[in-house]
Design a protein around this motif. Structure first.
Motif, PDB file in Angstrom:
ATOM      1  N   ALA A  19      49.766 158.511 141.544  1.00 48.95           N
ATOM      2  CA  ALA A  19      50.491 159.226 140.653  1.00 48.95           C
ATOM      3  C   ALA A  19      51.104 158.589 139.402  1.00 48.95           C
ATOM      4  CB  ALA A  19      51.742 160.194 141.377  1.00 48.95           C
ATOM      5  N   VAL A  20      51.596 157.152 139.788  1.00 46.61           N
ATOM      6  CA  VAL A  20      52.141 156.473 138.824  1.00 46.61           C
ATOM      7  C   VAL A  20      51.023 155.936 137.786  1.00 46.61           C
ATOM      8  CG1 VAL A  20      53.272 153.916 138.511  1.00 46.61           C
ATOM      9  CG2 VAL A  20      54.037 155.606 140.139  1.00 46.61           C
ATOM     10  N   THR A  21      49.818 155.549 138.589  1.00 48.25           N
ATOM     11  CA  THR A  21      48.603 154.917 137.664  1.00 48.25           C
ATOM     12  C   THR A  21      48.249 155.920 136.790  1.00 48.25           C
ATOM     13  OG1 THR A  21      47.728 153.506 139.542  1.00 48.25           O
ATOM     14  CG2 THR A  21      46.125 154.196 137.929  1.00 48.25           C
ATOM     15  N   GLU A  22      48.369 157.318 137.117  1.00 48.51           N
ATOM     16  CA  GLU A  22      47.751 158.435 135.995  1.00 48.51           C
ATOM     17  C   GLU A  22      48.969 158.894 135.095  1.00 48.51           C
ATOM     18  OE1 GLU A  22      45.633 161.504 137.544  1.00 48.51           O
ATOM     19  OE2 GLU A  22      44.222 160.420 138.993  1.00 48.51           O
ATOM     20  N   GLY A  23      50.106 158.186 135.394  1.00 55.65           N
ATOM     21  CA  GLY A  23      51.247 159.071 134.546  1.00 55.65           C
ATOM     22  C   GLY A  23      51.826 160.154 135.111  1.00 55.65           C
ATOM     23  N   ARG A  24      51.526 160.603 136.234  1.00 53.11           N
ATOM     24  CA  ARG A  24      52.092 162.034 136.971  1.00 53.11           C
ATOM     25  C   ARG A  24      53.442 161.783 137.745  1.00 53.11           C
ATOM     26  NH1 ARG A  24      49.393 166.259 135.766  1.00 53.11           N
ATOM     27  NH2 ARG A  24      47.323 165.963 134.740  1.00 53.11           N
ATOM     28  N   VAL A  25      54.316 160.806 137.184  1.00 48.10           N
ATOM     29  CA  VAL A  25      55.540 160.739 137.795  1.00 48.10           C
ATOM     30  C   VAL A  25      56.472 161.665 137.182  1.00 48.10           C
ATOM     31  CG1 VAL A  25      57.260 159.426 138.602  1.00 48.10           C
ATOM     32  CG2 VAL A  25      55.043 158.732 139.287  1.00 48.10           C
ATOM     33  N   ALA A  26      57.455 162.466 137.794  1.00 51.68           N
ATOM     34  CA  ALA A  26      58.149 163.158 137.103  1.00 51.68           C
ATOM     35  C   ALA A  26      59.259 162.460 136.363  1.00 51.68           C
ATOM     36  CB  ALA A  26      58.947 164.230 138.005  1.00 51.68           C
TER      37      ALA A  26
END
Length: 274
Positions: A73-80
């Motif tokens: 999620a961090v790699t794809e920028g999907r962390v809130a």
């Protein structure tokens, strides 16, 4: 509310993704070995960001991909952004009932499962990565609802027996056309279901459809399991939909009728030590 499921390849553990709505912050429950890929696909399909991870208990087949999911999620920028103390883009809190927190040091060892001489890490094909931000589930959540991510309110009930920290997490949700619920009830027309309110329980490996979690692993206790099952049989609304750690969804009403282990636990009410 959104509730979706993906399966972990190792032991077919259920991994659930919950969010208030598309585009919102998601709570992922029990990302087992290999579940990160499916969980990420669900995050993408609903444009969700990962806000927190919840583990119903500490067995390896329910926790193995927690940090891998966070890393993806961090790699794809999907962390809130600003998720409950997490620094945006760098960390996600991983919650687990306090009695099972110790298992996150090495769940392969504390779970104690081997298959034909293979350890859990061998079966998973990946080494254990301890979550960087592992936390006990908030104690307040055992007496009232708490939101680990916005719009997803949970209340916890301890359910030891399968493990010391096994816990049920209850939530109210308004749901309509949801494939998960087709498993739990008979529907005349599953293509057109009006939304209605459900009481749901994420129940890990406590109760399955027609069965219950085993008690012969380290930390399991058959007497505690009987006590837990009797409590749940008495206190949980029969209409409650159970979303278990393995297998199909069910309802408490169905388990009253068809689960021999629940029947045995109710029958053992006066037994010494039970």
């Amino acid at each position: 509310m959104l509730i979706e499921r993906t399966l972990a390849p190792v032991f077919g553990a259920n991994c659930y993704v919950l969010a208030a709505e598309p585009g919102a912050c998601a709570l992922v429950v029990d990302p087992g070995a290999g579940a990160a890929r499916g969980a990420m696909a669900l995050l993408r399909s609903h444009d969700l960001t990962l806000g927190a991870i919840l583990l119903t208990h500490g067995h390896a087949d329910h926790v193995w991909d927690a940090q891998r999911l966070i890393d993806a999620a961090v790699t794809e920028g999907r962390v809130a952004s600003g998720a409950d103390g997490a620094s945006a883009g760098t960390s996600v809190p991983v919650y687990i009932p306090r009695p099972d927190l110790y298992r996150l040091e090495d769940p392969a060892i504390t779970t104690g499962i081997t298959v034909d001489g293979m350890t859990f890490a061998d079966l998973a094909g990946t080494p254990w990565l301890r979550p960087a931000d592992a936390r006990p589930f908030p104690q307040d959540g055992f007496g009232r609802t708490v939101e680990l991510v916005p719009g997803v309110a949970l209340q916890a009930v301890p359910a030891p027996g399968h493990s010391e920290g096994s816990t049920l997490f209850f939530l109210n949700a308004q749901l309509g056309d949801n494939q998960l619920l087709f498993e739990a009830e008979v529907l005349d027309d599953p293509t057109d279901i009006p939304e209605r309110d459900y009481l749901l329980a994420l129940d890990g490996d406590v109760i399955f459809k027609g069965s219950v979690g085993r008690t012969d692993l380290p930390g399991g206790d058959q007497y505690q399991m009987w006590a837990t099952l009797r409590l749940l049989a008495t206190a949980v609304d029969p209409a409650t939909v159970l979303l278990p750690g393995h297998g199909a969804a069910t309802t408490m009403a169905h388990e009253h009728r068809a689960n021999p282990y629940l029947a045995e636990a109710k029958a053992r009410g006066g037994e010494t030590g039970a």
